[in-house]
Design a protein around this motif. Sequence first.
Motif, PDB file in Angstrom:
ATOM      1  N   ILE A 286       0.855  -1.185   0.000  1.00 22.28           N
ATOM      2  CA  ILE A 286       0.000   0.000   0.000  1.00 22.28           C
ATOM      3  C   ILE A 286       0.890   1.233   0.000  1.00 22.28           C
ATOM      4  O   ILE A 286       1.838   1.318   0.787  1.00 22.28           O
ATOM      5  CB  ILE A 286      -0.921   0.017   1.242  1.00 22.28           C
ATOM      6  N   SER A 287       0.571   2.196  -0.863  1.00 22.12           N
ATOM      7  CA  SER A 287       1.393   3.399  -0.979  1.00 22.12           C
ATOM      8  C   SER A 287       0.504   4.626  -1.131  1.00 22.12           C
ATOM      9  O   SER A 287      -0.399   4.648  -1.978  1.00 22.12           O
ATOM     10  CB  SER A 287       2.329   3.268  -2.193  1.00 22.12           C
ATOM     11  N   GLY A 288       0.754   5.653  -0.301  1.00 18.90           N
ATOM     12  CA  GLY A 288       0.035   6.928  -0.437  1.00 18.90           C
ATOM     13  C   GLY A 288      -1.452   6.828  -0.205  1.00 18.90           C
ATOM     14  O   GLY A 288      -2.219   7.606  -0.764  1.00 18.90           O
ATOM     15  N   PHE A 289      -1.867   5.888   0.645  1.00 25.23           N
ATOM     16  CA  PHE A 289      -3.294   5.646   0.865  1.00 25.23           C
ATOM     17  C   PHE A 289      -3.664   6.019   2.298  1.00 25.23           C
ATOM     18  O   PHE A 289      -3.074   5.515   3.256  1.00 25.23           O
ATOM     19  CB  PHE A 289      -3.604   4.173   0.594  1.00 25.23           C
ATOM     20  N   ALA A 290      -4.640   6.924   2.426  1.00 20.44           N
ATOM     21  CA  ALA A 290      -5.099   7.387   3.751  1.00 20.44           C
ATOM     22  C   ALA A 290      -3.918   7.929   4.538  1.00 20.44           C
ATOM     23  O   ALA A 290      -3.262   8.872   4.092  1.00 20.44           O
ATOM     24  CB  ALA A 290      -5.823   6.260   4.471  1.00 20.44           C
ATOM     25  N   LEU A 291      -3.605   7.330   5.690  1.00 16.83           N
ATOM     26  CA  LEU A 291      -2.488   7.796   6.520  1.00 16.83           C
ATOM     27  C   LEU A 291      -1.213   7.006   6.290  1.00 16.83           C
ATOM     28  O   LEU A 291      -0.234   7.177   7.023  1.00 16.83           O
ATOM     29  CB  LEU A 291      -2.883   7.706   8.009  1.00 16.83           C
ATOM     30  N   ILE A 292      -1.208   6.167   5.264  1.00 20.52           N
ATOM     31  CA  ILE A 292      -0.062   5.287   5.007  1.00 20.52           C
ATOM     32  C   ILE A 292       0.836   5.897   3.937  1.00 20.52           C
ATOM     33  O   ILE A 292       0.368   6.247   2.846  1.00 20.52           O
ATOM     34  CB  ILE A 292      -0.528   3.894   4.573  1.00 20.52           C
ATOM     35  N   ASP A 293       2.127   6.019   4.252  1.00 24.43           N
ATOM     36  CA  ASP A 293       3.105   6.408   3.231  1.00 24.43           C
ATOM     37  C   ASP A 293       3.469   5.192   2.395  1.00 24.43           C
ATOM     38  O   ASP A 293       3.174   5.140   1.211  1.00 24.43           O
ATOM     39  CB  ASP A 293       4.359   7.002   3.896  1.00 24.43           C
ATOM     40  N   GLU A 294       4.146   4.247   2.998  1.00 24.50           N
ATOM     41  CA  GLU A 294       4.515   3.008   2.331  1.00 24.50           C
ATOM     42  C   GLU A 294       4.321   1.866   3.324  1.00 24.50           C
ATOM     43  O   GLU A 294       4.743   1.963   4.479  1.00 24.50           O
ATOM     44  CB  GLU A 294       5.983   3.030   1.861  1.00 24.50           C
ATOM     45  N   LEU A 295       3.698   0.797   2.860  1.00 22.33           N
ATOM     46  CA  LEU A 295       3.452  -0.334   3.742  1.00 22.33           C
ATOM     47  C   LEU A 295       3.510  -1.609   2.914  1.00 22.33           C
ATOM     48  O   LEU A 295       2.998  -1.656   1.790  1.00 22.33           O
ATOM     49  CB  LEU A 295       2.087  -0.185   4.407  1.00 22.33           C
ATOM     50  N   GLU A 296       4.108  -2.640   3.464  1.00 26.54           N
ATOM     51  CA  GLU A 296       4.192  -3.920   2.769  1.00 26.54           C
ATOM     52  C   GLU A 296       3.982  -5.046   3.772  1.00 26.54           C
ATOM     53  O   GLU A 296       4.657  -5.111   4.798  1.00 26.54           O
ATOM     54  CB  GLU A 296       5.544  -4.078   2.066  1.00 26.54           C
ATOM     55  N   LEU A 297       3.025  -5.921   3.485  1.00 22.57           N
ATOM     56  CA  LEU A 297       2.738  -7.062   4.340  1.00 22.57           C
ATOM     57  C   LEU A 297       2.998  -8.340   3.569  1.00 22.57           C
ATOM     58  O   LEU A 297       2.398  -8.558   2.508  1.00 22.57           O
ATOM     59  CB  LEU A 297       1.271  -7.060   4.803  1.00 22.57           C
ATOM     60  N   ALA A 298       3.888  -9.152   4.083  1.00 22.71           N
ATOM     61  CA  ALA A 298       4.114 -10.488   3.531  1.00 22.71           C
ATOM     62  C   ALA A 298       3.242 -11.439   4.329  1.00 22.71           C
ATOM     63  O   ALA A 298       3.471 -11.663   5.522  1.00 22.71           O
ATOM     64  CB  ALA A 298       5.580 -10.876   3.631  1.00 22.71           C
TER      65      ALA A 298
END
Length: 559
Positions: free
Chosen positions: A7-19
């Motif tokens: 997830i990138s640039g979504f709501a309050l998230i800058d960059e997020l990655e879940l494996a």
Amino acid sequence: MITLLRISGFALIDELELALGPGLTVVTGETGAGKSIVVDALALLRGGRASVDAIRTGRDEARVEAAIELPADAAIRARLAAEGRDGGGQGEGELLVRRVISRTGRGRIHVGGALANVGDLASTVGGLVDIASQHDQQTLTDPEQQLAILDDFASNRARRDEMAAAFGELQAARAELERFDADARTRAEREDLLRYQLTEIESAHLTDANEDEKLKAERERLRGAEKFQGVVARGEEVLYSSEGAVGGRIAGVARELGPLAALDPALAPLVERLREAAAQIDDVARELGRYGEAIRSDPGRLAEVEERLFLMSRLARKHGGTLADVIARGAAMQRDLGEIGSFEEGLAARREAVTAAEARAKGASEKLSDSRRRAAVGLEKKVNAALGDLALGAARLPISVEPRDALSGSGAERVRFLFAPNPGEPPRPLAKIASGGELSRVMLAMKQALSKSDQVLTYVFDEVDAGVGGATAEAIGRKLKMLAADRQVLVITHLPQIAVFAEAHWRVTKTIGSERTAVSIDRLNEKERVAEITRMLSGASTSKQATAHADDMLRRARA
């Protein structure tokens, strides 16, 4: 299952990655930390509504991507291959999906390495990832949704499609019969009008759609007969009949050059061209003479042409605008009169069509009804058994299949989920009697019952444990663990009794800085997990006893 979510640039998230892996994964965090942002992102990949308001402040676009591992026997694989999509992943059976929301309003979607639209997302990812939220507890009480749930359990998609098609044909046949019968009630008046109009058209003897244009040209010639004659006569005189006419003078030049051409061959082609010109001028002059002889001032013929053109103009105004429209309208009237003439045959044919359509719809509804009645028994047993595992052992969920007043596109019956939470009480509609906590457990039991009949790879539960706690919460955690035995299950929860059953535990944290607020998510190791369970048990103030309790809960859940 989903193996990677970015997830990138979504709501309050800058960059997020879940494996992500198989089994049960939980996401926890403080109230308001942003746990449901992950669910919102997954909803976008299922074809949910996108809004530029979801783009993080300061970013031009939001991006959500997922890698989904497809089983070898997944039906979606064949469909993707037929659509020319190879999945887009690095390994065989890996499906990549991406959705980009732009502030310009021109978002982009990729499914399986190719551009796609929202419908593609809904039909592809929507069938692989199922999201259940507190909102779904409300839809669970909706009669139409209850019917859809029963049909899903019974694998009735093909039967429902057959029913919808048969009912559509029946409606069309009935509408045609009603239209024809309504026309029949006024067919005598309509027949008189058609015959009058057709007689008017036929009496005009129209066969050539361009006749009016030809008559207009003739009218102009007749109106200007004297002018035509004068110009044509002068032309014939200049070219041929007068002394010193053009044709004779050109022929004279050719005769004078003839002997010289014998001395200088270069003149021969010129002489030949002059002779050809003289011959052509003679031909034109003779044609003009014949044309002039044919032109006569004929007031009678002019009147006939004017009258004929007036008739054509009047008919054209009444029947479409052009002569071709009038001719076509006459042919259509003949067909309509033929149909009116064979009214009884037409009425009988349409009644037979309705009877045949009713038989097909009845046959389709009977197959659907039989399947629903048998499936209702099986679904009721499965749900009631699952409720026993969820601390509702005395509760029952009877499924009532009742006939409708009239046949519809979805069949001949309606379905009602009833609920009896306590022995000795008659079952009542689920919406009127079940509490929020009971609805949560009923929905979970329903998901388990449907898990064997659907193609869903990943179940996502967004705080569906609202309204429960204690032993009931532990029972829900055990049921989620059982559901995750053959499905990937992702749970957003605030209950430690549920979180302890997870194979993987992620914590969402919201950081409030001087200028920006950001959400991050981290996978917890064993020590961090004990600390998070402790926080969920006792809040901000922790103690050795709370930590020991959390550690004990985790050990018992693993056992």
